[in-house]
Design a protein around this motif. Structure first.
Motif, short mmCIF file in Angstrom:
data_model
loop_
_atom_site.label_atom_id
_atom_site.label_comp_id
_atom_site.label_asym_id
_atom_site.label_seq_id
_atom_site.Cartn_x
_atom_site.Cartn_y
_atom_site.Cartn_z
N VAL A 291 -2.57 1.35 3.04
CA VAL A 291 -2.51 2.81 2.83
C VAL A 291 -2.82 3.53 4.14
N LEU A 292 -3.78 3.01 4.90
CA LEU A 292 -4.13 3.62 6.18
C LEU A 292 -2.96 3.57 7.15
N ILE A 293 -2.27 2.44 7.21
CA ILE A 293 -1.11 2.30 8.10
C ILE A 293 0.00 3.27 7.69
N LEU A 294 0.28 3.34 6.41
CA LEU A 294 1.30 4.28 5.92
C LEU A 294 0.90 5.72 6.19
N SER A 295 -0.37 6.03 6.04
CA SER A 295 -0.86 7.38 6.32
C SER A 295 -0.73 7.72 7.80
N GLY A 296 -0.98 6.73 8.66
CA GLY A 296 -0.80 6.93 10.10
C GLY A 296 0.67 7.19 10.44
N ALA A 297 1.56 6.48 9.77
CA ALA A 297 2.99 6.71 9.98
C ALA A 297 3.37 8.11 9.52
N LEU A 298 2.78 8.56 8.42
CA LEU A 298 3.06 9.92 7.95
C LEU A 298 2.49 10.96 8.91
N GLU A 299 1.45 10.62 9.64
CA GLU A 299 0.94 11.54 10.65
C GLU A 299 2.01 11.79 11.71
N ALA A 300 2.70 10.73 12.11
CA ALA A 300 3.79 10.89 13.08
C ALA A 300 4.91 11.75 12.51
N VAL A 301 5.17 11.61 11.22
CA VAL A 301 6.21 12.42 10.57
C VAL A 301 5.81 13.88 10.57
N TRP A 302 4.57 14.18 10.17
CA TRP A 302 4.21 15.60 10.10
C TRP A 302 4.10 16.22 11.48
N ALA A 303 3.66 15.47 12.47
CA ALA A 303 3.59 16.02 13.83
C ALA A 303 4.98 16.34 14.36
N THR A 304 5.93 15.44 14.10
CA THR A 304 7.31 15.66 14.52
C THR A 304 7.92 16.83 13.77
N ALA A 305 7.68 16.89 12.47
CA ALA A 305 8.21 18.00 11.67
C ALA A 305 7.59 19.33 12.09
N LEU A 306 6.32 19.32 12.45
CA LEU A 306 5.67 20.54 12.91
C LEU A 306 6.36 21.06 14.16
N SER A 307 6.66 20.17 15.07
CA SER A 307 7.37 20.57 16.28
C SER A 307 8.76 21.11 15.96
N VAL B 6 4.56 18.39 3.07
CA VAL B 6 4.48 17.23 2.18
C VAL B 6 3.86 16.03 2.90
N SER B 7 4.33 15.77 4.12
CA SER B 7 3.82 14.59 4.84
C SER B 7 2.37 14.79 5.27
N LEU B 8 1.98 16.03 5.56
CA LEU B 8 0.58 16.31 5.90
C LEU B 8 -0.35 16.01 4.72
N VAL B 9 0.02 16.51 3.56
CA VAL B 9 -0.81 16.29 2.37
C VAL B 9 -0.90 14.80 2.04
N LEU B 10 0.22 14.11 2.07
CA LEU B 10 0.21 12.67 1.76
C LEU B 10 -0.58 11.89 2.80
N SER B 11 -0.43 12.24 4.08
CA SER B 11 -1.14 11.55 5.14
C SER B 11 -2.65 11.74 5.00
N MET B 12 -3.08 12.96 4.76
CA MET B 12 -4.51 13.23 4.60
C MET B 12 -5.07 12.57 3.35
N ALA B 13 -4.32 12.60 2.27
CA ALA B 13 -4.78 11.97 1.03
C ALA B 13 -4.93 10.46 1.23
N GLY B 14 -3.97 9.85 1.92
CA GLY B 14 -4.07 8.42 2.19
C GLY B 14 -5.24 8.08 3.09
N LEU B 15 -5.46 8.90 4.11
CA LEU B 15 -6.61 8.69 4.99
C LEU B 15 -7.91 8.82 4.21
N ALA B 16 -8.01 9.84 3.39
CA ALA B 16 -9.23 10.05 2.59
C ALA B 16 -9.48 8.87 1.67
N TRP B 17 -8.43 8.37 1.03
CA TRP B 17 -8.61 7.23 0.13
C TRP B 17 -9.00 5.98 0.91
N ALA B 18 -8.34 5.75 2.05
CA ALA B 18 -8.67 4.56 2.86
C ALA B 18 -10.12 4.60 3.33
#
Length: 104
Positions: free
Chosen positions: A5-21, A37-49
């Motif tokens: 979950v942490l690895i997937l959340s880290g990948a989603l961090e890259a998605v949200w940073a790219t989408a933000l740009s 969407v990717s920000l919420v999922l990334s943060m939720a995954g990080l919090a759970w991990a």
């Protein structure tokens, strides 16, 4: 399971940073929606991990994966160049993230 979950959340961090740009200051709806969407999922995954991993280690791994992923996405989109020095530094960062996983 926490590491996956942490690895997937880290990948989603890259998605949200790219989408933000790409959102152009939240003026483009599709990248803005992808960012949200990717920000919420990334943060939720990080919090759970973090419920099963040390917070400092989890955060460092999440940031490292996100940082490397963001650079690689920018290179794939031809927005940035990957020269030898940047490539080597990214490899060092990946090595540090793998090291943190190995000792946690």
């Amino acid at each position: 399971m926490f590491w996956l979950v942490l690895i997937l959340s880290g990948a989603l961090e890259a998605v949200w940073a790219t989408a933000l740009s790409a959102s152009d200051g939240f003026r483009r709806p599709r990248p803005t929606a992808l960012f949200g969407v990717s920000l919420v999922l990334s943060m939720a995954g990080l919090a759970w991990a973090m419920t099963g991993l040390p917070a400092g280690t989890a955060y460092a791994v999440w940031v490292g994966i996100g940082a490397v992923g963001t650079v690689l996405l920018a290179v794939a989109r031809r927005e940035e160049r990957l020269d030898l020095a940047r490539g080597l530094l990214l490899l060092v960062l990946v090595g540090c993230v793998a090291g943190l996983k190995a000792v946690a």
